[in-house]
Design a protein around this motif. Structure first.
Motif, short mmCIF file in Angstrom:
data_model
loop_
_atom_site.label_atom_id
_atom_site.label_comp_id
_atom_site.label_asym_id
_atom_site.label_seq_id
_atom_site.Cartn_x
_atom_site.Cartn_y
_atom_site.Cartn_z
N ILE A 126 -18.49 -3.17 -25.43
CA ILE A 126 -17.40 -2.32 -25.92
C ILE A 126 -17.74 -1.75 -27.28
O ILE A 126 -17.56 -0.54 -27.53
N PHE A 152 -15.80 2.07 -23.49
CA PHE A 152 -14.35 1.99 -23.27
C PHE A 152 -13.81 3.40 -23.08
O PHE A 152 -14.46 4.39 -23.44
N HIS A 159 -12.73 -0.63 -19.78
CA HIS A 159 -13.91 -1.01 -20.56
C HIS A 159 -14.89 -1.78 -19.69
O HIS A 159 -14.52 -2.32 -18.64
#
Length: 362
Positions: free
Chosen positions: A183, A188, A173
């Motif tokens: 994120i 991610f 991430h």
């Protein structure tokens, strides 16, 4: 947007010399160049602007886009190239959002290697972006999982090499300041490190990722949704999504997970979060095998109805299809399915087997 202009915006927002301070899984006091007004951070109270023109038709990763299982027996150098992009796309029809992505997809592309391999990574930050990015690999032994070595401003690139020394399915991430924002916006993915002996054979492999999206609108409210930091702090998402879009993978979206009865499928499932634990469940079936936390060095659990997947982790699960139909993969916190979009569907075609399932017994 020119690279010179983007670079200037980045330096004005971040301050010269602060990039290194942003690396790692920490939330710093610095902020990136966020195009969010004061009233746009009030938990959905502001009136939305009209839906924005989209940069891409789709951010949902194709669940079939999985690197082939590894058959070689010797370690190798695995070259990986990633580009971070910030793109406007639809969460659902009429609802737009500015996502942050690796390679324009959510989750980011799956990386596949075996124990003993060396990952040779090049990461580029697209020149039209407005923010700094980097990448933290949970499969990497090293400061920040590589985050400190991969901080890139718009128009820049960095290179990193690391050896994968343990097997499993591991999340990667973006890990700059405001890591939760990046994120949540889509940054991610998963790196799968196979054990030396490889993985058991299956007929299909699919790749899915779950994350929360916090926006200034309500789910389904048409218009352009800005990011809602207050909603994120309260862990109250507008959407909970698989592969970045509402009901993306299935008959209401991209109907791409298709199998035949009698076949088997392996699901690689990443949960980016940033906050919520997934209760991953196949409606109409069970997980024949589950490697919890993606722990491929451990024996799998068998015949599991629902497996918890915490944020920043994964599971690897197999399922079989003795009868035809739609098998829905959900987060069994079911309001996330019914109201926030968290659903994918595997469609099985083939003959009925009424000894197993008979919907109309005589």
């Amino acid at each position: 947007m020119s690279s010179t202009t983007t670079r200037r915006r980045f330096l004005q927002a971040m301050g010269v010399g602060t990039a290194t301070a942003l690396a790692g899984c920490t939330i710093g006091s610095q902020t990136n160049d966020l195009s969010i007004s004061e009233h746009g951070m009030a938990g959905g109270q502001a009136k939305l602007s009209q839906a924005a023109a989209v940069d891409v038709d789709r951010v949902a990763a194709d669940p079939r886009d999985v690197p082939a299982p590894i058959t070689r027996t010797d370690p190798a150098v695995v070259e990986v190239e990633m580009e971070t992009t910030e793109v406007v796309a639809e969460v659902e029809p009429g609802v737009t959002f500015t996502y942050m992505t690796f390679d324009g997809q959510i989750p980011g592309p799956m990386v596949r290697a075996r124990v003993g391999d060396t990952i040779d990574l090049t990461i580029r930050n697209h020149e039209d972006n407005s923010m700094v990015h980097n990448v933290d690999f949970h499969a990497c032994r090293g400061p920040g999982g590589g985050a400190e070595a991969t901080v890139v401003a718009p128009g820049e690139e960095a290179r990193l090499r690391f050896k994968v020394t343990y097997p499993g399915a591991f999340v990667y991430h973006c890990a700059v300041a405001n890591v939760d924002y990046h994120i949540s916006s889509g940054m991610f993915g998963l790196i799968v490190v196979e054990p030396e002996e490889g993985l058991p054979a299956v007929d299909h492999e699919f790749y899915l990722g779950q994350h929360e999206l916090y926006t200034t609108g309500s789910a389904g409210e048409e218009g352009h949704h800005e990011f809602d930091f207050e909603g994120m702090a309260a862990e109250d998402p507008t959407y909970v999504l698989m592969n970045g879009e509402k009901y993306a993978i299935g008959p209401q979206g991209y109907d791409e997970m298709r199998v035949q009865t009698g076949e088997t499928a392996r699901i690689f499932y990443a949960v980016g979060g940033p906050n919520l634990t997934s209760a991953f469940h196949p409606i109409g079936s069970v997980w024949d095998e589950v490697w919890e936390q993606g722990a491929l060095a451990s024996p799998p659990d068998r015949f599991v109805q629902t497996t918890p997947v915490v944020p920043g982790s994964s599971c690897v699960a197999t399922m079989s299809f003795p009868v035809p139909g739609d098998f829905k993969l959900v987060d069994h916190a079911l309001s996330r399915v019914a109201r926030k979009g968290c659903l994918a569907v595997v469609h099985a075609e083939g003959p009925e087997d009424t000894t197993i399932f008979d919907p109309e017994p005589a």
